[in-house]
Scaffold this motif. Structure first.
Motif, mmCIF file in Angstrom:
data_model
loop_
_atom_site.group_PDB
_atom_site.id
_atom_site.type_symbol
_atom_site.label_atom_id
_atom_site.label_comp_id
_atom_site.label_asym_id
_atom_site.label_seq_id
_atom_site.Cartn_x
_atom_site.Cartn_y
_atom_site.Cartn_z
ATOM 1 N N ALA A 19 -14.135 9.934 36.244
ATOM 2 C CA ALA A 19 -13.428 10.999 36.329
ATOM 3 C C ALA A 19 -11.871 10.489 35.818
ATOM 4 O O ALA A 19 -11.097 11.308 35.137
ATOM 5 C CB ALA A 19 -13.507 11.511 37.607
ATOM 6 N N GLU A 20 -11.293 9.417 36.402
ATOM 7 C CA GLU A 20 -10.225 8.622 36.231
ATOM 8 C C GLU A 20 -10.056 8.485 34.560
ATOM 9 O O GLU A 20 -8.933 8.771 33.932
ATOM 10 C CB GLU A 20 -9.945 7.560 37.126
ATOM 11 N N GLU A 21 -10.924 7.795 34.123
ATOM 12 C CA GLU A 21 -10.975 7.466 32.675
ATOM 13 C C GLU A 21 -10.853 8.773 31.804
ATOM 14 O O GLU A 21 -10.199 8.803 30.713
ATOM 15 C CB GLU A 21 -12.045 6.737 32.210
ATOM 16 N N ASP A 22 -11.688 9.874 32.107
ATOM 17 C CA ASP A 22 -11.601 11.452 31.506
ATOM 18 C C ASP A 22 -10.133 11.700 31.764
ATOM 19 O O ASP A 22 -9.745 12.268 30.646
ATOM 20 C CB ASP A 22 -12.589 12.201 32.192
ATOM 21 N N ARG A 23 -9.544 11.595 32.485
ATOM 22 C CA ARG A 23 -8.301 12.132 32.929
ATOM 23 C C ARG A 23 -7.388 11.554 31.915
ATOM 24 O O ARG A 23 -6.439 12.378 31.372
ATOM 25 C CB ARG A 23 -7.786 12.069 34.326
ATOM 26 N N LYS A 24 -7.406 10.182 31.899
ATOM 27 C CA LYS A 24 -6.314 9.615 31.166
ATOM 28 C C LYS A 24 -6.653 10.050 29.750
ATOM 29 O O LYS A 24 -5.580 10.021 29.019
ATOM 30 C CB LYS A 24 -6.778 7.939 31.176
ATOM 31 N N LEU A 25 -7.999 10.149 29.276
ATOM 32 C CA LEU A 25 -8.056 10.521 27.948
ATOM 33 C C LEU A 25 -7.552 11.725 27.504
ATOM 34 O O LEU A 25 -6.724 12.174 26.329
ATOM 35 C CB LEU A 25 -9.421 10.218 27.493
ATOM 36 N N VAL A 26 -7.606 12.653 28.438
ATOM 37 C CA VAL A 26 -7.364 13.982 28.281
ATOM 38 C C VAL A 26 -5.854 14.172 28.165
ATOM 39 O O VAL A 26 -5.166 14.750 27.450
ATOM 40 C CB VAL A 26 -7.922 14.977 29.232
ATOM 41 N N VAL A 27 -5.198 13.404 29.061
ATOM 42 C CA VAL A 27 -3.602 13.549 29.209
ATOM 43 C C VAL A 27 -3.231 13.030 27.779
ATOM 44 O O VAL A 27 -2.199 13.413 27.400
ATOM 45 C CB VAL A 27 -3.087 12.904 30.428
ATOM 46 N N TYR A 28 -3.766 11.865 27.696
ATOM 47 C CA TYR A 28 -3.170 11.194 26.314
ATOM 48 C C TYR A 28 -3.302 12.148 24.934
ATOM 49 O O TYR A 28 -2.407 12.252 24.323
ATOM 50 C CB TYR A 28 -3.981 9.875 26.153
ATOM 51 N N ASN A 30 -3.604 15.308 24.916
ATOM 52 C CA ASN A 30 -3.003 16.541 24.986
ATOM 53 C C ASN A 30 -1.523 16.013 24.774
ATOM 54 O O ASN A 30 -0.667 16.999 24.064
ATOM 55 C CB ASN A 30 -2.948 17.153 26.515
ATOM 56 N N GLU A 31 -1.070 15.092 24.954
ATOM 57 C CA GLU A 31 0.240 14.625 24.593
ATOM 58 C C GLU A 31 0.694 14.162 23.375
ATOM 59 O O GLU A 31 1.401 14.569 22.617
ATOM 60 C CB GLU A 31 0.790 13.512 25.508
ATOM 61 N N HIS A 32 -0.496 13.236 22.581
ATOM 62 C CA HIS A 32 -0.235 12.784 21.299
ATOM 63 C C HIS A 32 -1.182 13.329 20.345
ATOM 64 O O HIS A 32 -0.904 13.042 19.251
ATOM 65 C CB HIS A 32 -0.442 11.063 21.643
ATOM 66 N N GLY A 33 -2.215 14.030 20.564
ATOM 67 C CA GLY A 33 -2.896 14.700 19.609
ATOM 68 C C GLY A 33 -4.099 13.577 19.339
ATOM 69 O O GLY A 33 -4.090 12.599 20.013
ATOM 70 N N LEU A 34 -4.882 14.152 18.345
ATOM 71 C CA LEU A 34 -5.906 13.368 17.897
ATOM 72 C C LEU A 34 -5.814 12.304 16.633
ATOM 73 O O LEU A 34 -4.823 12.589 16.136
ATOM 74 C CB LEU A 34 -7.182 14.209 17.448
ATOM 75 N N GLY A 35 -6.460 11.369 16.732
ATOM 76 C CA GLY A 35 -6.251 10.447 15.656
ATOM 77 C C GLY A 35 -6.203 9.123 16.128
ATOM 78 O O GLY A 35 -5.842 8.757 17.316
ATOM 79 N N GLU A 36 -6.288 8.052 15.310
ATOM 80 C CA GLU A 36 -6.002 6.700 15.414
ATOM 81 C C GLU A 36 -6.869 6.300 16.672
ATOM 82 O O GLU A 36 -6.464 5.606 17.683
ATOM 83 C CB GLU A 36 -4.672 6.579 15.662
ATOM 84 N N LYS A 42 -5.900 1.489 23.953
ATOM 85 C CA LYS A 42 -4.798 0.598 24.567
ATOM 86 C C LYS A 42 -3.628 1.616 25.059
ATOM 87 O O LYS A 42 -2.993 1.104 26.070
ATOM 88 C CB LYS A 42 -4.537 -0.477 23.375
ATOM 89 N N ARG A 43 -3.344 2.430 24.040
ATOM 90 C CA ARG A 43 -2.128 3.088 24.326
ATOM 91 C C ARG A 43 -2.413 4.346 25.623
ATOM 92 O O ARG A 43 -1.573 4.790 26.198
ATOM 93 C CB ARG A 43 -1.734 4.158 22.966
#
Length: 271
Positions: A19-28, A30-36, A42-43
């Motif tokens: 769940a923590e990994e999911d949260r990190k991915l979603v947050v990232y 949502n903030e930076h958009g898709l791509g790369e 890492k980011r």
DNA sequence: AACCTTCGCAACCGCAAGGAT
DNA sequence: CATCCTTGCGGTTGCGAAGGT
């Protein structure tokens, strides 16, 4: 349910997502958009490979995904689109935006395929297994014996007639774009065929197919409005797949109308 | 209750296409 | 033009849950 977690040689985490990994991915995202995707883990502070992140997002975390049991209507749709498109799950998923290609593929492999087989329907050809399957191929000698069109008797197959479908699609695309004369289109396409595949008999069939395709294509009047395009017409056998393209399931072909000249649209159907 | 088989589904892998360098 | 990198796709696998014996 899920796979056990393990680490590969590069120290990247594999297996079930927490769940923590999911949260990190979603947050990232949502903030930076898709791509790369390559540098995203890492980011985002994840010990995952980009591919794994992409898959997790597309198949699980992305908003708007419908999960859970497939409704009978959805199942019908999958069967219908599979009959037209074969195992092109991504293309099928595009017609069902709330479902992922993985979901559709899983449901097909675990459930629908078996269900059709039980009913005596070949899941690949969508024809009754008790009757002889008619699959159009450039090597076939007759082109005049199309079966009576019906939504469940399509011979649009991605496996047994890949070559012919590709050939006809490219020809249709060439005609559609009007970039080349017919002869040059044919030359280009034939150059892509394996040498042994182009014998004299095949050439004759290709020529015949070409004429047939052209005559079919001519049935589409460029001045027609979208509503006037043939749709589920039992006479022509055309099925309007969307606003700009028609599928002739009995010839493994797709026709793109002339007023829509973006050939990328056709890519959906290339086998 | 224990064992076996089947089901459902998330995730992995290899490959191909297309773009960047 | 060649090579590398990224992205997307389809086939397959692994594993817990559910069902059957």
């Amino acid at each position: 349910m899920g796979r056990t977690t393990w680490f590969d040689v590069d120290g990247l985490r594999k297996g079930e997502w927490t769940a923590e990994e999911d949260r990190k991915l979603v947050v990232y995202i949502n903030e930076h958009g898709l791509g790369e995707w390559g540098s995203l883990p890492k980011r985002a502070g994840l010990q995952r490979c980009g591919k794994s992140c992409r898959l997790r997002w597309l198949n699980y975390l992305r908003p708007g995904i419908k999960r859970g049991k497939f409704t009978p209507q959805e199942e019908e749709e999958i069967i219908k689109y599979h009959a037209l498109l074969g195992n092109r799950w991504a293309a099928i998923a595009k017609q069902m935006p709330n479902r992922t290609d993985n979901d559709i593929k899983n449901h097909w492999n675990s459930c629908l395929k078996k269900r059709l087989a039980k009913k005596g329907i070949d899941p690949m050809t969508h024809e009754a297994t008790t009757t002889t399957s008619l699959t159009v191929d450039v090597t076939s000698s007759s082109t005049t014996s199309s079966p009576t069109p019906s939504p469940t008797s399509s011979s649009f197959s991605s496996c047994s007639s890949t070559g012919s479908a590709r050939f006809l699609n490219k020809l249709a695309a060439g005609i559609s774009s009007r970039k080349h004369g017919l002869e040059s289109i044919k030359t280009v396409i034939l150059a892509e065929q394996p040498r042994e595949a182009v014998d004299e008999e095949k050439m004759m069939t290709i020529n015949m197919k070409e004429k047939e395709l052209i005559s079919c294509y001519m049935e589409i009047d460029e001045t027609m409005s979208i509503d006037e395009l043939p749709c589920d017409d039992s006479t022509s056998g055309f099925v309007a797949f969307d606003d700009y393209s028609l599928i002739d399931p009995y010839r493994d072909s797709v026709y793109v109308s002339d007023f829509y000249d973006e050939t990328e649209h056709l890519d959906l159907f290339l086998l």
